[in-house]
Scaffold this motif. Structure first.
Motif, PDB file in Angstrom:
ATOM      1  N   SER A   1       0.833  -1.204   0.000  1.00  0.00           N
ATOM      2  CA  SER A   1       0.000   0.000   0.000  1.00  0.00           C
ATOM      3  C   SER A   1       0.866   1.252   0.000  1.00  0.00           C
ATOM      4  CB  SER A   1      -0.918  -0.001   1.231  1.00  0.00           C
ATOM      5  OG  SER A   1      -1.731  -1.149   1.251  1.00  0.00           O
ATOM      6  N   VAL A   2       1.916   1.252   0.801  1.00  0.00           N
ATOM      7  CA  VAL A   2       2.811   2.412   0.860  1.00  0.00           C
ATOM      8  C   VAL A   2       3.554   2.576  -0.463  1.00  0.00           C
ATOM      9  CG1 VAL A   2       4.804   3.420   2.028  1.00  0.00           C
ATOM     10  CG2 VAL A   2       3.082   2.167   3.356  1.00  0.00           C
ATOM     11  N   GLY A   3       4.055   1.484  -1.002  1.00  0.00           N
ATOM     12  CA  GLY A   3       4.838   1.539  -2.231  1.00  0.00           C
ATOM     13  C   GLY A   3       4.037   2.017  -3.425  1.00  0.00           C
TER      14      GLY A   3
ATOM     15  N   GLY B   1       2.574   8.664  -6.872  1.00  0.00           N
ATOM     16  CA  GLY B   1       2.924  10.069  -6.682  1.00  0.00           C
ATOM     17  C   GLY B   1       4.090  10.494  -7.552  1.00  0.00           C
ATOM     18  N   VAL B   2       5.124   9.663  -7.611  1.00  0.00           N
ATOM     19  CA  VAL B   2       6.294   9.984  -8.438  1.00  0.00           C
ATOM     20  C   VAL B   2       5.920  10.012  -9.915  1.00  0.00           C
ATOM     21  CG1 VAL B   2       8.558   9.152  -9.192  1.00  0.00           C
ATOM     22  CG2 VAL B   2       7.950   9.094  -6.763  1.00  0.00           C
TER      23      VAL B   2
ATOM     24  N   VAL C   1       5.763  -0.317  -6.262  1.00  0.00           N
ATOM     25  CA  VAL C   1       6.232   0.907  -6.925  1.00  0.00           C
ATOM     26  C   VAL C   1       6.056   0.773  -8.440  1.00  0.00           C
ATOM     27  CG1 VAL C   1       8.217   2.403  -7.356  1.00  0.00           C
ATOM     28  CG2 VAL C   1       7.843   1.464  -5.070  1.00  0.00           C
ATOM     29  N   GLY C   2       6.341  -0.419  -8.961  1.00  0.00           N
ATOM     30  CA  GLY C   2       6.138  -0.663 -10.392  1.00  0.00           C
ATOM     31  C   GLY C   2       4.684  -0.520 -10.794  1.00  0.00           C
ATOM     32  N   MET C   3       3.771  -1.041  -9.974  1.00  0.00           N
ATOM     33  CA  MET C   3       2.347  -0.923 -10.283  1.00  0.00           C
ATOM     34  C   MET C   3       1.880   0.539 -10.269  1.00  0.00           C
ATOM     35  SD  MET C   3       0.894  -3.888 -10.923  1.00  0.00           S
ATOM     36  CE  MET C   3       2.338  -3.950 -11.968  1.00  0.00           C
ATOM     37  N   GLY C   4       2.388   1.318  -9.313  1.00  0.00           N
ATOM     38  CA  GLY C   4       2.058   2.740  -9.276  1.00  0.00           C
ATOM     39  C   GLY C   4       2.528   3.455 -10.528  1.00  0.00           C
ATOM     40  N   ALA C   5       3.701   3.048 -11.028  1.00  0.00           N
ATOM     41  CA  ALA C   5       4.249   3.657 -12.240  1.00  0.00           C
ATOM     42  C   ALA C   5       3.489   3.221 -13.494  1.00  0.00           C
ATOM     43  CB  ALA C   5       5.727   3.296 -12.383  1.00  0.00           C
TER      44      ALA C   5
END
Length: 537
Positions: free
Chosen positions: A331-333, A339-340, A411-415
């Motif tokens: 969840s944090v990642g 955001g990035v 982090v990859g999923m967020g990107a």
């Protein structure tokens, strides 16, 4: 300098701050609704044994608490998106939240199996109305550029983090002692009631209504499209169950019926004046690529949650709540990644952001496929002779073997989610925003069901052979058949899960290749409004 120049109005600072505050509250409403809809797909998972015990639901029907929600949600998304376009997205958003809240109330006080399963189907209907309307409301509420990019980042973070939040919240609520006479599992449903009703009541204050086009609903398309999607989601979900699989008669019949109905749907859509799904939505190559990849990526991600949560409980030996917290870094990642990427998308083409994100996710799944747990006959015998709880992965170090790959995946999923959500709905006609959002959500749901079914089949294929051999060898060493079977199951599950992770990594790599090859929209275009070819602002 003329008098007219002197008296020309200038936007005061308080007015701008008030507008930003208004947009902030609009985003809070949309985000809460999306988080509630997504986490409800996983929040009940940990509570299933308790629900089955209290309502006397057998194991075969217990899975329908999860499948029934996914079935209604995935099957009705296209219709929900189109209803928002035709009758007003804010109105449909509010109705969806209200239906979801009422269904949650019914589920929280369910007294029998039929009442609970019915409430889950009704929750799916509410989610199918609210979710595409929420995504479309972002495009109509937030101006193109940084503001909309940030809004999509929050939306993507809620969509990705919802499953992990659901596991944590479900584990915590289920473990609570009865509250005012209500068992903990009931709270996993009842928690939605005040949230949904408050969000629905505040929507008119912070969200603008879209133009409505009543009388243009494509009824034949709605029937064939909805039933076709229901057939596919049901077939894929059934194929992923060990008790049925791909060779089951009803699995095959459901998938065939779904394909036939969707072919009929495509024929109808090419001939009616106001189609439920206009072909022009797929005409743009970048948009079509976005839809395709947003089906492939969740397919691997949902399967990761499924297999890794079972691995952490069955093999490593974590409790349900401890398992939920093991996913907290996800969840944090994903919030960090979203955001990035929302900042980068203002300066970098989405192909590079999403392409790198998919490569990170593929690397994470490959890392999970390399999890090393002793599963040989000798190792299992040592476990049996040692007494105590049977956990093969007691020596697996979470911080070195699992945590790094959870972070890399998140982090990859967020990107991936932020740029592809932008490109999937960008430059759609105003009247198509809802159906575009519905298609995007449908791709994710159908992709998730398909991915879980495929990877479950892969897992069972590798596990079954290993399980038979291990059980035979352990029995030959003098273990009672029951003990040998239990150890063989845990050992073979590890073999199957790691194979599934590897296939998931290959799936995401295919999605990455599609992004690098076909996603060619420039980041400057994402700062414009209007249909393709008409750049405003």
């Amino acid at each position: 300098m003329t008098d007219q120049t002197l008296t020309e109005p200038v936007a005061p600072e308080p007015a701008r701050e008030k507008k930003e505050l208004h947009l902030g509250w609009a985003l809070v409403l949309i985000s809460i609704a999306q988080l509630m809809v997504v986490l409800d797909a996983s929040i009940a998972n940990i509570a299933l044994p308790f629900i089955g015990e209290d309502l006397k639901i057998n194991d075969a029907n217990l899975t329908w608490i999860v499948t029934g929600y996914a079935l209604a949600f995935g099957g009705l998304l296209l219709l929900g998106g189109r209803l928002g376009d035709l009758y007003g997205r804010r109105r449909v958003f509010m109705i969806g939240l209200a239906v979801f809240a009422i269904a949650s109330l019914i589920g929280g006080f369910a007294q029998n199996e039929a009442m609970l399963l019915g409430s889950r189907g009704l929750q799916g209907l509410g989610a199918a109305l609210a979710s595409p309307a929420a995504l479309a409301l972002i495009t109509t509420t937030f101006p193109a550029g940084p503001a909309r990019n940030r809004a999509f980042a929050v939306y993507a973070a809620m969509s990705g983090a919802g499953a992990a939040v659901g596991l944590i919240l479900g584990g915590w609520l289920t473990g609570l002692d009865p509250v005012i006479g209500l068992e903990g599992w009931r709270l996993t449903f009842l928690i939605n009631v005040p949230i949904g009703l408050v969000a629905a009541s505040l929507a008119p204050r912070f969200l603008h209504e879209s133009e409505s086009h009543p009388g243009e609903l494509d009824v034949p398309g709605a029937i064939t499209g909805t039933l076709g999607l229901l057939g596919l989601v049901y077939g894929f979900s059934r194929a992923g169950e060990e008790a049925h699989g791909w060779g089951d008669t009803w699995t095959i019949a459901s998938l065939v019926a779904g394909v036939v109905l969707l072919v009929a749907f495509a024929v109808i859509e090419s001939r009616v004046k106001h189609p439920l799904l206009p072909v022009r939505v797929f005409a743009n190559r970048t948009r079509a690529t976005s839809f395709l990849v947003m089906m492939i990526v969740p397919a691997a991600m949902f399967a990761m949650f499924y297999f890794l949560s079972l691995f952490i409980q069955l093999v490593v030996g974590y409790s349900p709540l401890h398992t939920g917290f093991a996913f907290l870094p996800f969840s944090v990642g994903i919030v960090i990644g979203a955001g990035v990427s929302s900042n980068l998308v203002n300066r970098m083409d989405p192909r590079f952001i999403a392409g790198v994100g998919t490569l990170m996710a593929a690397a994470a799944l490959y890392g999970f496929s390399r999890l090393e747990v002793p599963t040989g006959t000798g190792d299992l015998l040592a476990v049996a002779q040692g007494g105590g709880d049977v956990f093969l992965g007691a020596d697996v170090n979470y911080w070195t073997s699992i945590f790094p790959f959870i972070v890399l995946m998140s982090v990859g999923m967020g990107a991936v989610f932020v740029p592809l959500t932008l490109t999937a709905v960008h430059h759609l006609r105003s009247e198509d925003s809802g159906i575009g959002s519905g298609v995007l959500n449908t791709m994710q749901q159908v992709g998730g069901a398909l991915g879980l079914a495929i990877l479950a089949t892969v897992s069972l294929h590798f596990a079954d052979g290993t399980k038979t051999d291990l059980a035979r060898d352990l029995t030959a060493q003098g273990l009672p058949p029951a003990d040998a079977g239990q150890l063989a199951f845990i050992g073979s599950f590890t073999e199957g899960a790691t194979a599934a992770f590897l296939v998931g990594a290959i799936l995401i790599a295919i999605g990455s290749a599609a992004i690098w090859t076909f996603l060619n929209v420039k980041h400057e275009e994402l700062a414009t409004d209007g249909p393709e070819g008409i750049h405003v602002g």
